[in-house]
Design a protein around this motif. Sequence first.
Motif, PDB file in Angstrom:
ATOM      1  N   GLU A  97       0.948  -1.222  -0.021  1.00 44.44           N
ATOM      2  CA  GLU A  97      -0.085  -0.084   0.013  1.00 44.44           C
ATOM      3  C   GLU A  97       0.675   1.127  -0.022  1.00 44.44           C
ATOM      4  O   GLU A  97       0.538   2.389  -0.761  1.00 44.44           O
ATOM      5  CB  GLU A  97      -0.925  -0.038   1.329  1.00 44.44           C
TER       6      GLU A  97
ATOM      7  N   ARG B  70      -9.740  -1.170  -1.321  1.00 39.22           N
ATOM      8  CA  ARG B  70      -8.743  -0.576  -0.389  1.00 39.22           C
ATOM      9  C   ARG B  70      -7.598   0.220  -1.042  1.00 39.22           C
ATOM     10  O   ARG B  70      -7.325   1.407  -0.736  1.00 39.22           O
ATOM     11  CB  ARG B  70      -8.264  -1.579   0.494  1.00 39.22           C
TER      12      ARG B  70
ATOM     13  N   LYS C 115      -8.745   3.356  -2.879  1.00 32.45           N
ATOM     14  CA  LYS C 115      -8.946   4.618  -1.996  1.00 32.45           C
ATOM     15  C   LYS C 115      -7.575   5.246  -1.539  1.00 32.45           C
ATOM     16  O   LYS C 115      -7.412   6.337  -1.533  1.00 32.45           O
ATOM     17  CB  LYS C 115      -9.302   3.940  -0.440  1.00 32.45           C
TER      18      LYS C 115
END
Lengths: 235, 235
Positions: free
Chosen positions: A89, A120, A123
């Motif tokens: 991420e 996710r 986002k």
Amino acid sequence: MHIFYEENLQNALVKLSPEESRHCTKVLRLKAGDEVGFTDGKGTFARARLVDVNAKSTTAAITHRELKPKRNFHLHMVVAPTKNIDRFEWFLEKATECGIEEVTPIICAQSERTVVKPERLKKIMLSAIKQSQRAWLPRLNDTVKFKDFINNYSSDTPSFIAHCDEGEKNPLRDAYNPGKDVMIMIGPEGDFSPEEVQLARDKGIQAISLGQNRLRTETAALVACVAVSFMNGEL
Amino acid sequence: MHIFYEENLQNALVKLSPEESRHCTKVLRLKAGDEVGFTDGKGTFARARLVDVNAKSTTAAITHRELKPKRNFHLHMVVAPTKNIDRFEWFLEKATECGIEEVTPIICAQSERTVVKPERLKKIMLSAIKQSQRAWLPRLNDTVKFKDFINNYSSDTPSFIAHCDEGEKNPLRDAYNPGKDVMIMIGPEGDFSPEEVQLARDKGIQAISLGQNRLRTETAALVACVAVSFMNGEL
């Protein structure tokens, strides 16, 4: 100036979502008349003034709208998600800030993680384009197995696979010509398997190195993004 | 090959700390005869074979020792710690992997964080040199206030301050000459204040930009490190 994401910036007035309206009032403490920015992730960047501010429904009036050009090259990173998803991420956030057009999570023979949550990840990319004031949202492809990716891969785009094994490898700086589209593959913690490297080479994907030192997956992936940006005069 | 950190690599035998001995047996499951590496963080990189392995006290016999040269330039990053300390720690880990010689945490007028724990930061750097097989541990200076840093700063080293405000700025690529030592300052979330930028310029520190986009503190700091490495032919 705070930037919001809004898919449709064609009308004169933009209505913020309940979530962004709340953020606008409670966290940012913005007031009517304050200037904000909008990105639609599809090239449009707009400036606007808040006209009606409340925690449930806030409206802004667009004052200026511009279409930002894409970069003159397309960077597609094909990266194995890390065992610790935070690291992947983090890569996605940083690569989005620094500029990237397309990402494909790839599951390799030595991958310790085989599942990612695309909602996710999306986002995180949205938050990063707002933060860095980018007008283009990178495309996030479905997660794919290495062999399926390679079997279906056919492209004239210069394509590279970075790995840590011995063997013939050029530094990225020598392998890549600025101004050209490029695809770069980065393996998992255990690296690509020798068989995977060979399958990639059989498809015309060139092996590259990213220096003498052993970089973590997410570090190598970001270093490649920054190097490509640098070579294209962006820094 | 797994790398351990050990301050003294001068003797033929190296005794691992209880913590590393435990890691060696319980996590890595290494056995007598297995090859491992050592770095002392002061330029020595050694290969060794484990001779006596147990969870309390493990010993290795050095088989090969080399002194790795320093890079031919010295990169000193002066960076404001981020509000969320994870982001600063992340920068430190990545910068250590990518190569950096010296770090000074700096507290600015708009800093939201004014305290860092040097012991924790040093652990992160140690872990990163082991992971990336680097022989040199970066120097971590004491945290210092911007004004104290600037008042005491006097150097012939090319020195730069990256900020997001308007004003005369060169891209890093034009400002920096490869092969030279360099100091680069990166501000906090709220950026350097205009007064801070002016104080730096009064000291001969040149203002630079890192591209058109608004990068987070830790992203900007790492991008600068990677760009300097790239310009010096390391990638």
